[in-house]
Design a protein around this motif. Structure first.
Motif, PDB file in Angstrom:
ATOM      1  N   ALA A  32     -50.161 -25.815 -11.810  1.00 21.54           N
ATOM      2  CA  ALA A  32     -50.640 -25.511 -13.161  1.00 21.54           C
ATOM      3  C   ALA A  32     -51.690 -24.411 -13.124  1.00 21.54           C
ATOM      4  N   ASP A  33     -52.377 -24.339 -11.992  1.00 25.79           N
ATOM      5  CA  ASP A  33     -53.441 -23.336 -11.904  1.00 25.79           C
ATOM      6  C   ASP A  33     -52.912 -21.918 -11.878  1.00 25.79           C
ATOM      7  N   ALA A  34     -51.617 -21.814 -11.591  1.00 27.80           N
ATOM      8  CA  ALA A  34     -51.040 -20.475 -11.560  1.00 27.80           C
ATOM      9  C   ALA A  34     -51.329 -19.767 -12.876  1.00 27.80           C
ATOM     10  N   LYS A 329     -58.278 -12.602  -7.651  1.00 33.59           N
ATOM     11  CA  LYS A 329     -57.601 -13.242  -8.803  1.00 33.59           C
ATOM     12  C   LYS A 329     -56.411 -14.092  -8.363  1.00 33.59           C
ATOM     13  N   GLN A 330     -56.594 -14.754  -7.239  1.00 32.79           N
ATOM     14  CA  GLN A 330     -55.553 -15.671  -6.766  1.00 32.79           C
ATOM     15  C   GLN A 330     -55.803 -17.057  -7.353  1.00 32.79           C
ATOM     16  N   ASN A 331     -54.823 -17.916  -7.178  1.00 30.79           N
ATOM     17  CA  ASN A 331     -54.962 -19.262  -7.734  1.00 30.79           C
ATOM     18  C   ASN A 331     -55.957 -20.081  -6.922  1.00 30.79           C
ATOM     19  N   VAL A 332     -56.744 -20.818  -7.626  1.00 28.57           N
ATOM     20  CA  VAL A 332     -57.757 -21.648  -6.974  1.00 28.57           C
ATOM     21  C   VAL A 332     -57.658 -23.054  -7.561  1.00 28.57           C
ATOM     22  N   ALA A 333     -57.657 -24.064  -6.715  1.00 23.95           N
ATOM     23  CA  ALA A 333     -57.610 -25.442  -7.207  1.00 23.95           C
ATOM     24  C   ALA A 333     -58.992 -25.854  -7.717  1.00 23.95           C
ATOM     25  N   HIS A 334     -59.076 -27.042  -8.285  1.00 22.71           N
ATOM     26  CA  HIS A 334     -60.363 -27.478  -8.836  1.00 22.71           C
ATOM     27  C   HIS A 334     -61.135 -28.398  -7.893  1.00 22.71           C
TER      28      HIS A 334
END
Ligand code: BGC
Length: 365
Positions: A32-34, A329-334
């Motif tokens: 979803a973070d994408a 600006k890559q995807n990062v989890a929470h």
């Protein structure tokens, strides 16, 4: 929440490569973070580490753990190409108001990424709002914000993450270390009950709450009868803990175990125990958390029975890797968690080696 988060997480090859040195489980991200690719202040132009202005806010710089983490983080950032003069470190001096004020100031003067070790973890919504209004990605470290906050980052796809350990694991490991000593050896007065003193960290802190609860839960789950003789907040501090334990020992001169939420407090407890005439590691067992050098030495001497390694070297690397991901600006989890490691006399030397030499390892960024 943590469990739910982990369940929906999938492994990201990209971040795995970037954040070498931590287990797969810890470097997962949501698909979803994408969609949440970061709207950072660095959006318009291609940023490089050398351009990035980083703000690092620490709840209290004299805290042993946070000061080790901060030094390691700066070393890692510099290795990754950040300029030391572009890294602003702010000592929040245990004041939430001061931390907010300094955050506002730094945001106003221009910052590209914020690393925040919050003073009050239940006030992080304000910190998050401030950073999001300024479109500055935010990395919380070590002091975990409330679950409600983490749900909000996820549901609103905010460029916000938390890096630290799961304090439940630390508590469970402490319980296991105690159990490994064998009930017959610990139950000095032979009454079938383990009498303990609990030395807690600060109030309203996730590590305090979970380490305290899970250490005792582990014993109870194993069928041990336990009795709390006394408890107090040592605020992560050696001297405060010494005072707390000295007071507790006046009323309860024969505890069997003293469980401390961190190592500096275990060292304080050890001072109090020695002054009271008890022999640590013989009359009473002391246990800590963090695996600081000073505690590892006491473990090797048999004065402290164990600790759990809170790997600041790995957490600093994770933080640097995450900052780079935000920059690109890559995807990062929470959530990125590093695992604790149980430490006793058997492996204390190995952990000492990691602490003394681990930060010398060459990390590719
Ligand atoms: C560490 C403590 C430290 C505290 C600061 C904990 O995770 O174990 O040593 O003082 O964080 O918040």
């Amino acid at each position: 929440m943590r469990r739910k988060l982990f369940e929906v997480l999938t492994v990201s090859v990209l971040i795995t490569a970037l954040l070498a040195g931590c287990s797969e489980k810890n470097i997962e991200e949501t698909e979803a973070d994408a969609a949440a690719s970061v709207a950072s202040s660095a959006e318009e132009k291609e940023m490089t580490p050398a351009d990035m202005r980083v703000g690092v806010f620490i709840y209290k710089l004299s805290d042993t753990y946070m000061s080790l983490f901060k030094d390691e983080l700066i070393k890692d950032l510099v290795k990754a190409g950040f300029k030391e003069e572009n890294i602003t470190v702010v000592n929040s001096a245990v004041s939430q108001g001061y931390q907010m004020l300094q955050l506002r100031k730094l945001i106003a003067s221009g910052v590209d990424i914020l690393v925040v070790n919050p003073v009050n973890t239940s006030k992080t919504a304000e910190v998050t709002d401030l950073a999001m209004e300024a479109e500055v990605p935010l990395v919380y470290v070590n002091r975990e914000p409330d679950a409600a906050e983490e749900i909000r980052w996820e549901s609103e796809s905010m460029p916000v993450t938390y890096i630290g350990c799961d304090a439940r694991q630390a508590g469970t490991f402490q319980g296991k270390i105690i159990m490994d000593l064998g009930f017959e050896n610990i139950d000095k007065n032979g009454d079938g009950v383990l009498q303990y003193i609990m030395v807690k960290g600060e109030k309203n802190n996730a590590d305090t709450y979970f380490r305290t609860r899970y250490s005792i839960d582990a014993l109870k789950k194993a069928g041990w009868n336990v009795e709390k003789l006394a408890e107090g907040n040592g605020n992560w501090d050696k001297n405060v803990a010494e005072y707390v334990v000295t007071e507790a020992l006046e009323e309860n001169p024969s505890p069997e175990v003293i469980i401390c939420n961190n190592d500096m407090m275990a060292i304080g407890a050890l001072e109090a125990v020695s002054k009271s005439g008890l022999v640590a590691g013989d009359d009473v067992y002391i246990i800590g958390a963090d695996a600081f050098e000073v505690a590892l030495e006491k473990i090797l001497e048999g004065k402290i029975v164990g600790t759990v390694f809170n790997n600041y070297v790995e957490q600093a690397r994770l933080t640097t890797g995450t900052i780079l991901s935000y920059m690109k600006k890559q995807n990062v989890a929470h959530f990125y968690g590093s695992d604790y490691v149980k430490v006793t006399k058997e492996n204390a030397e190995t952990i000492l080696g990691i602490i003394r030499e681990g930060d010398e390892t060459e990390e590719e960024y």
